[in-house]
Design a protein around this motif. Structure first.
Motif, PDB file in Angstrom:
ATOM      1  N   GLY A 166      -9.895   0.288  18.429  1.00  0.00           N
ATOM      2  CA  GLY A 166     -10.050  -0.001  16.816  1.00  0.00           C
ATOM      3  C   GLY A 166      -9.127   1.256  16.399  1.00  0.00           C
ATOM      4  N   ALA A 167      -8.049   0.570  14.999  1.00  0.00           N
ATOM      5  CA  ALA A 167      -7.499   1.181  14.039  1.00  0.00           C
ATOM      6  C   ALA A 167      -8.272   2.367  12.863  1.00  0.00           C
ATOM      7  CB  ALA A 167      -6.339  -0.112  13.760  1.00  0.00           C
ATOM      8  N   CYS A 168      -6.964   2.952  12.509  1.00  0.00           N
ATOM      9  CA  CYS A 168      -8.202   4.225  11.328  1.00  0.00           C
ATOM     10  C   CYS A 168      -6.643   4.042  10.614  1.00  0.00           C
ATOM     11  CB  CYS A 168      -7.961   5.464  12.165  1.00  0.00           C
ATOM     12  SG  CYS A 168      -8.704   6.477  10.170  1.00  0.00           S
ATOM     13  N   VAL A 169      -6.320   3.661   9.239  1.00  0.00           N
ATOM     14  CA  VAL A 169      -5.562   3.531   8.610  1.00  0.00           C
ATOM     15  C   VAL A 169      -5.969   4.662   7.388  1.00  0.00           C
ATOM     16  CG1 VAL A 169      -4.241   2.020   6.558  1.00  0.00           C
ATOM     17  CG2 VAL A 169      -4.448   1.452   8.970  1.00  0.00           C
ATOM     18  N   LEU A 170      -5.844   5.549   6.486  1.00  0.00           N
ATOM     19  CA  LEU A 170      -5.689   6.592   5.936  1.00  0.00           C
ATOM     20  C   LEU A 170      -5.149   5.862   4.306  1.00  0.00           C
ATOM     21  CD1 LEU A 170      -6.339   8.247   8.511  1.00  0.00           C
ATOM     22  CD2 LEU A 170      -7.223   9.490   7.330  1.00  0.00           C
ATOM     23  N   LEU A 171      -5.622   6.872   2.845  1.00  0.00           N
ATOM     24  CA  LEU A 171      -4.800   6.266   1.893  1.00  0.00           C
ATOM     25  C   LEU A 171      -4.871   7.833   1.695  1.00  0.00           C
ATOM     26  CD1 LEU A 171      -3.189   5.307  -0.296  1.00  0.00           C
ATOM     27  CD2 LEU A 171      -5.109   4.503  -1.558  1.00  0.00           C
ATOM     28  N   ILE A 172      -3.642   8.719   1.566  1.00  0.00           N
ATOM     29  CA  ILE A 172      -3.879   9.918   1.462  1.00  0.00           C
ATOM     30  C   ILE A 172      -3.112   9.672  -0.556  1.00  0.00           C
ATOM     31  CG2 ILE A 172      -3.125  12.060   1.782  1.00  0.00           C
ATOM     32  CD1 ILE A 172      -3.288  10.943   4.599  1.00  0.00           C
ATOM     33  N   LEU A 173      -3.830  10.354  -1.251  1.00  0.00           N
ATOM     34  CA  LEU A 173      -3.330  10.912  -2.479  1.00  0.00           C
ATOM     35  C   LEU A 173      -3.546  12.587  -2.612  1.00  0.00           C
ATOM     36  CD1 LEU A 173      -5.423   7.920  -4.538  1.00  0.00           C
ATOM     37  CD2 LEU A 173      -2.407   8.603  -3.417  1.00  0.00           C
ATOM     38  N   PRO A 174      -2.784  12.687  -3.380  1.00  0.00           N
ATOM     39  CA  PRO A 174      -2.762  14.199  -4.079  1.00  0.00           C
ATOM     40  C   PRO A 174      -4.050  14.079  -4.639  1.00  0.00           C
ATOM     41  CG  PRO A 174      -0.647  13.386  -4.832  1.00  0.00           C
ATOM     42  CD  PRO A 174      -1.837  12.833  -3.986  1.00  0.00           C
TER      43      PRO A 174
ATOM     44  N   ALA B  47       0.415  -1.167  -0.148  1.00  0.00           N
ATOM     45  CA  ALA B  47      -0.290  -0.069  -0.482  1.00  0.00           C
ATOM     46  C   ALA B  47       1.185   1.345  -0.448  1.00  0.00           C
ATOM     47  CB  ALA B  47      -0.309  -0.108   1.142  1.00  0.00           C
ATOM     48  N   GLU B  48       2.298   0.897   1.181  1.00  0.00           N
ATOM     49  CA  GLU B  48       3.053   2.213   0.865  1.00  0.00           C
ATOM     50  C   GLU B  48       3.507   2.641  -0.727  1.00  0.00           C
ATOM     51  OE1 GLU B  48       3.208   4.030   3.652  1.00  0.00           O
ATOM     52  OE2 GLU B  48       5.312   5.392   2.799  1.00  0.00           O
ATOM     53  N   ALA B  49       4.258   1.681  -1.222  1.00  0.00           N
ATOM     54  CA  ALA B  49       4.537   1.771  -2.613  1.00  0.00           C
ATOM     55  C   ALA B  49       3.684   2.105  -3.288  1.00  0.00           C
ATOM     56  CB  ALA B  49       5.460   0.224  -3.493  1.00  0.00           C
ATOM     57  N   VAL B  50       2.053   1.935  -3.407  1.00  0.00           N
ATOM     58  CA  VAL B  50       1.659   2.232  -4.354  1.00  0.00           C
ATOM     59  C   VAL B  50       1.077   3.589  -4.231  1.00  0.00           C
ATOM     60  CG1 VAL B  50      -0.873   2.056  -5.172  1.00  0.00           C
ATOM     61  CG2 VAL B  50       0.345   0.374  -4.665  1.00  0.00           C
ATOM     62  N   ALA B  51       1.413   4.147  -2.788  1.00  0.00           N
ATOM     63  CA  ALA B  51       1.134   5.370  -2.901  1.00  0.00           C
ATOM     64  C   ALA B  51       1.706   5.873  -2.773  1.00  0.00           C
ATOM     65  CB  ALA B  51       0.636   5.580  -1.100  1.00  0.00           C
ATOM     66  N   ARG B  52       3.459   5.744  -2.708  1.00  0.00           N
ATOM     67  CA  ARG B  52       4.441   7.228  -2.690  1.00  0.00           C
ATOM     68  C   ARG B  52       4.536   7.144  -4.233  1.00  0.00           C
ATOM     69  NH1 ARG B  52       6.800   8.684   1.052  1.00  0.00           N
ATOM     70  NH2 ARG B  52       7.477   7.971   3.048  1.00  0.00           N
ATOM     71  N   ALA B  53       4.263   6.157  -5.185  1.00  0.00           N
ATOM     72  CA  ALA B  53       3.768   5.637  -6.584  1.00  0.00           C
ATOM     73  C   ALA B  53       3.444   6.544  -7.159  1.00  0.00           C
ATOM     74  CB  ALA B  53       3.756   4.687  -7.238  1.00  0.00           C
ATOM     75  N   HIS B  54       2.089   7.514  -6.261  1.00  0.00           N
ATOM     76  CA  HIS B  54       1.395   8.428  -7.438  1.00  0.00           C
ATOM     77  C   HIS B  54       1.967   9.662  -6.035  1.00  0.00           C
ATOM     78  CE1 HIS B  54      -0.666   4.592  -8.466  1.00  0.00           C
ATOM     79  NE2 HIS B  54      -1.445   5.821  -8.917  1.00  0.00           N
ATOM     80  N   GLY B  55       2.900   9.419  -4.826  1.00  0.00           N
ATOM     81  CA  GLY B  55       2.556  11.305  -4.169  1.00  0.00           C
ATOM     82  C   GLY B  55       2.031  11.526  -3.288  1.00  0.00           C
ATOM     83  N   GLY B  56       1.363  10.265  -3.051  1.00  0.00           N
ATOM     84  CA  GLY B  56       0.983   9.487  -1.638  1.00  0.00           C
ATOM     85  C   GLY B  56       1.118   8.900  -0.118  1.00  0.00           C
ATOM     86  N   LYS B  57       0.543   8.952   0.528  1.00  0.00           N
ATOM     87  CA  LYS B  57       1.303   8.034   1.492  1.00  0.00           C
ATOM     88  C   LYS B  57       0.371   7.899   2.381  1.00  0.00           C
ATOM     89  CE  LYS B  57       1.211  12.095   4.884  1.00  0.00           C
ATOM     90  NZ  LYS B  57       1.689  12.572   5.424  1.00  0.00           N
ATOM     91  N   ILE B  58       0.981   6.293   2.957  1.00  0.00           N
ATOM     92  CA  ILE B  58      -0.852   5.869   3.937  1.00  0.00           C
ATOM     93  C   ILE B  58      -0.102   6.178   5.294  1.00  0.00           C
ATOM     94  CG2 ILE B  58      -0.889   3.487   5.178  1.00  0.00           C
ATOM     95  CD1 ILE B  58      -1.466   4.218   2.340  1.00  0.00           C
TER      96      ILE B  58
END
Ligand code: ATP
Ligand code: MG
Lengths: 452, 334
Positions: free
Chosen positions: A443-451, A422-433
């Motif tokens: 519980g947990a909360c995971v965010l995929l952040i994309l520009p 997930a991190e590799a994909v996010a970074r490739a698109h200029g974003g992050k996890i």
């Protein structure tokens, strides 16, 4: 062989060599100008001295059996008009000094430089034959002048030449530095462009380079192509290996299930269950490895498709709804109805979303809820909140590393590659996890952040 | 006056002490008496004393021994007898040039000397400090009713028209005796043809020859002479008060301007102090009160420019021509 300059910078070498050439040229210029000017000044003085001596000689005439001289004013005044030099003269008729400085020696040859009365003088002799009383007598007129004006002229020319020479040297050196700089500019450009590249950018260098650098660039490109080939070879190998392992594993698992149903003894059953679990781990690992290899490959030449993030997310959610259903988990997705345009690789993005949602399902208890929501103003923030065990105090960045799993995993099967993918994909698109605690407490909360 | 001075005139000196003849010797010692500058000069002590006193006021440690002599004796003292002097001051530019050219002067330069106009210095050896035009001095009584000539041509025609009036009543230098007279005469001969006609006319009118300007001016004032030709202007100007009946005429065709010059002989023992004196002389322009006292016109290109006909006699080898043995002989014969 010792090469003293092998280590030093090309620019310095070029600059030193160019300024050395400039120095030699300047020096040559100075010496030549000085020599020429000195000669010209001497010639000028000789001409004036000769003119003066000739005018005196012209004023000699015979009278009453003797030779008489009417010394012309201009003969000596012309010598005084160009410089303030001391002037000496002597007129010798028939071996006797008629007038002037009796101790002034005749120059040998007719133009000569010698010391007289404590100063170097330039002397000129003009000879005449005068007939006096029917007899030819020889007359010699000597005019001499000190060389002060001459020295002043040549020193002024010399210092001008020196100033011009130094100016030329400085100018040429400055130009040399500039030339060295500009000659090396393509090299610096190449170095900069290679340095600017990302760690995985192995594309050939296409920037225009001067012909001298073409071999270097070709070698570099060749090297990068080989590197790239060997990298993709090893990735291919991993993918191939994973693929080849998966199919037999599926067969082993099916066979084990069948065997499990047949077995009676609890001990045997336990052993086969452990076996099945190991197979599951193995297969999961193989699948994730395959995925990871795929991600690594695709991020390198990233697709730039226009897509809708909302659609993509809801697709992934519905894809995983059956898995969640097995644990009676409800996926509540609160997705916007308006389009969420994004440019990227849909397969990669799906894989990232799937891994995050998969984690949420995996690490949540039965009968719980997972909420998927959209947010963020300046960037897309797709949040997956569950009611599971949460991350505890685990270090988020270390969980994103390859094969790293949390201490909270318990008996949940996993390979530790999900967040890495997930991190590799996010970074490739200029974003992050982003990994957080669920706002509701557990519980947990995971965010995929994309520009955006 | 802070310093007392003693002016002693020794007219007769032991004849075998030196072969050159001096006209006077004046001592200006100082309290400290460390350095005494020996000056040989052609200028009358009356003319030069104010300068010496002003100089000593500025340089109280320098004593001065002032010896006056004729320009030829000065030349002889330095070039032939090797007499020891720290400064030689003369109005005979040709002789000064010859001394410098023949190597009897030593170079000196300073801010003051480099501020002098170019024509006032030769080779850092000779420094001019006065500019003295050669003038015609006329008796106003003799010229009553007659136009005062402004050019040499005017003068020639005036003499031709009134020979009786001027017969034996024209004074000029005896060029055989007077260095300044010879200098002016040679420059005249160089500058114009009218000079030879003038000498011819004056010769026919039985011109009186004088060794010095003082007598000439006196005789003009007394009416014995109607005019004196080629008198050093500064002398004439200094006598105007004394003799109200005389008048100074500067010719408009050309006026020779004699430069009084100083040089440091190679025999000088106090060359540094000589330099101080030369600086003092070179800056006379800046001391109007002093120049008013001496009646010596200081070097001033501006004052020179007031009369377009003014021609400062050029220092340099050209002056050597008239000192040439043969040339001088020929000139005097003419
Ligand atoms: N939603 C979640 N709740 C609690 N812990 C989580 C959650 N998601 C991830 N984790 C923790 O992060 C670790 C890393 O997750 P990651 O997805 O990379 O590995 P994995 O799930 O263990 O293996 P797999 O590669 O099979 O997904 C997990 O081992 C787990 O400890
Ligand atoms: Mg996972």
């Amino acid at each position: 062989m010792i090469r003293p300059f092998a280590q030093s910078s090309i620019r310095r070498r070029l600059a030193v060599q160019l300024s050395l050439i400039a120095a030699i040229l300047s020096l040559a210029f100075y010496l030549i100008v000085r020599a020429v000017a000195g000669q010209a000044a001497t010639d000028t003085q000789d001409n004036i001295l000769a003119a003066s001596a000739t005018s005196i000689a012209d004023a000699l005439y015979a009278e009453q059996g003797g030779v008489v001289l009417e010394l012309p004013y201009s003969a000596l005044s012309m010598l005084g008009s160009i410089s303030q030099d001391r002037v000496f003269y002597r007129v010798i008729v028939d071996g006797e000094t008629l007038t002037g400085y009796a101790d002034l020696p005749p120059p040998e040859p007719d133009f000569a430089t010698y010391a007289y009365r404590g100063e170097p003088v330039r002397a000129v002799a003009v000879r005449r034959v005068i007939s006096s009383g029917g007899q030819a007598v020889e007359a010699t007129v000597i005019v001499a002048q000190t060389r002060l004006g001459l020295a002043a002229i040549s020193s002024s020319i010399s210092s001008t030449a020196a100033a011009v020479g130094i100016g030329f040297f400085l100018f040429a050196t400055a130009l040399g530095l500039l030339a060295a700089q500009s000659a090396l500019a393509p090299l610096n450009r190449l170095a900069q462009s290679v340095k600017r590249r990302g760690p995985h950018d192995l594309r050939p260098v296409k920037a225009e380079t001067p012909s001298e650098m073409l071999p270097l660039v070709a070698a570099l490109n060749n090297f990068m192509a080989r590197l790239k080939a060997s990298l993709s070879q090893s990735e291919d190998f991993v993918a191939e290996a994973a693929h080849r392992v998966r199919t037999p594993l599926t067969i082993v698992r099916t066979q084990a299930e069948v065997a499990l149903r047949r077995l009676e003894k609890p001990d045997d059953k336990k052993a086969v269950r452990a076996m099945i679990r190991a197979v599951d781990e193995c297969s999961r690992s193989a699948g994730q490895l395959l995925d990871h290899a795929m991600v690594a490959f695709r991020t390198e030449n990233l697709l730039t498709d226009k897509l809708d993030l909302g659609d993509l997310t809801s697709e992934v959610c519905s894809h995983l709804t059956p898995t969640a259903g097995l644990k009676d988990i409800i996926i509540r997705h609160d997705l916007p109805t308006t389009p969420q345009p994004f440019t990227g690789d849909p397969i990669l993005l799906q894989s990232a979303l799937r891994n995050i949602l998969d984690n949420a399902i995996k690490y949540s208890p039965a009968d719980s809820e997972i909420s998927v929501s959209f947010g963020g103003d300046t960037a897309y923030e797709i949040a997956f909140s569950d009611q599971g065990r949460g991350f505890g105090c685990a270090d988020a960045s270390s969980l994103k590393k390859r094969y790293s799993r949390g201490i909270n995993v318990g008996d949940v099967v996993g390979s530790g590659l999900g967040l890495t993918i997930a991190e590799a994909v996010a970074r490739a698109h200029g974003g992050k996890i982003d990994i957080r605690e669920n706002k509701e407490g557990i519980g947990a909360c995971v965010l995929l952040i994309l520009p955006r | 006056m802070r310093f007392a001075y003693i002016a002693a005139i020794i007219l007769a000196l032991a004849p075998n002490a030196h072969a050159y003849e001096i006209e006077g010797r004046h001592s200006y010692p100082t309290a400290s008496g460390e350095v005494t500058l020996h000056i040989i000069s052609t200028a009358d002590i009356n003319v030069f004393e104010p300068i010496i006193l002003a100089f000593q006021q500025e340089n109280p440690s320098i004593g001065i021994e002032y010896i006056s002599a004729s320009s030829t004796e000065l030349m002889k003292a330095i070039s032939e007898e090797g007499a020891v002097f720290d400064l030689a001051i003369s109005s005979a530019m040709d002789l000064q040039t010859k001394l410098a050219n023949d190597g009897f002067a030593q170079p000196y330069s300073s801010a003051a000397t480099s501020s002098l106009p170019q024509w006032a210095v030769w080779r850092s050896l000779i420094f001019a400090f006065t500019q003295e035009p050669a003038v015609l001095v006329v008796s106003e009584a003799a010229f009553s009713g007659l136009p005062v000539p402004n050019t040499r041509e005017d003068l020639i025609s005036l003499l031709r028209i009134h020979p009786a009036l001027f017969s034996a009543r024209i004074g000029t230098y005896d060029v055989r005796i007077s260095g300044a007279g010879y200098l002016f005469a040679t420059q005249d001969s160089r500058n114009s043809d009218s000079y030879w006609r003038l000498t011819e006319v004056m010769g026919r009118l039985n011109a009186q020859l004088y060794g010095g300007s003082g007598d000439m001016i006196r005789d003009v004032a007394s009416g014995q002479l109607a005019m004196a030709y080629n008198v050093v202007g500064s002398y004439a100007a200094s006598r105007l008060q004394e003799f109200p009946g005389i008048r100074i005429v500067q010719f408009e065709d050309y006026t020779n301007v004699m430069l009084r010059t100083a040089l440091i002989p190679t025999t000088a023992t106090h060359a540094a102090e000589s330099g101080v004196m030369i600086d003092f002389l070179a800056t006379l322009t800046q001391r109007p009160a002093l120049t008013a006292l001496t009646s010596l016109p200081p070097i001033s290109p501006r004052a020179l420019g007031e009369n377009n006909a003014n021609r400062p006699i050029r220092l340099g080898p050209g002056l050597l021509v008239f000192l040439d043995r043969l040339k001088k002989k020929n000139f005097l014969e003419n």
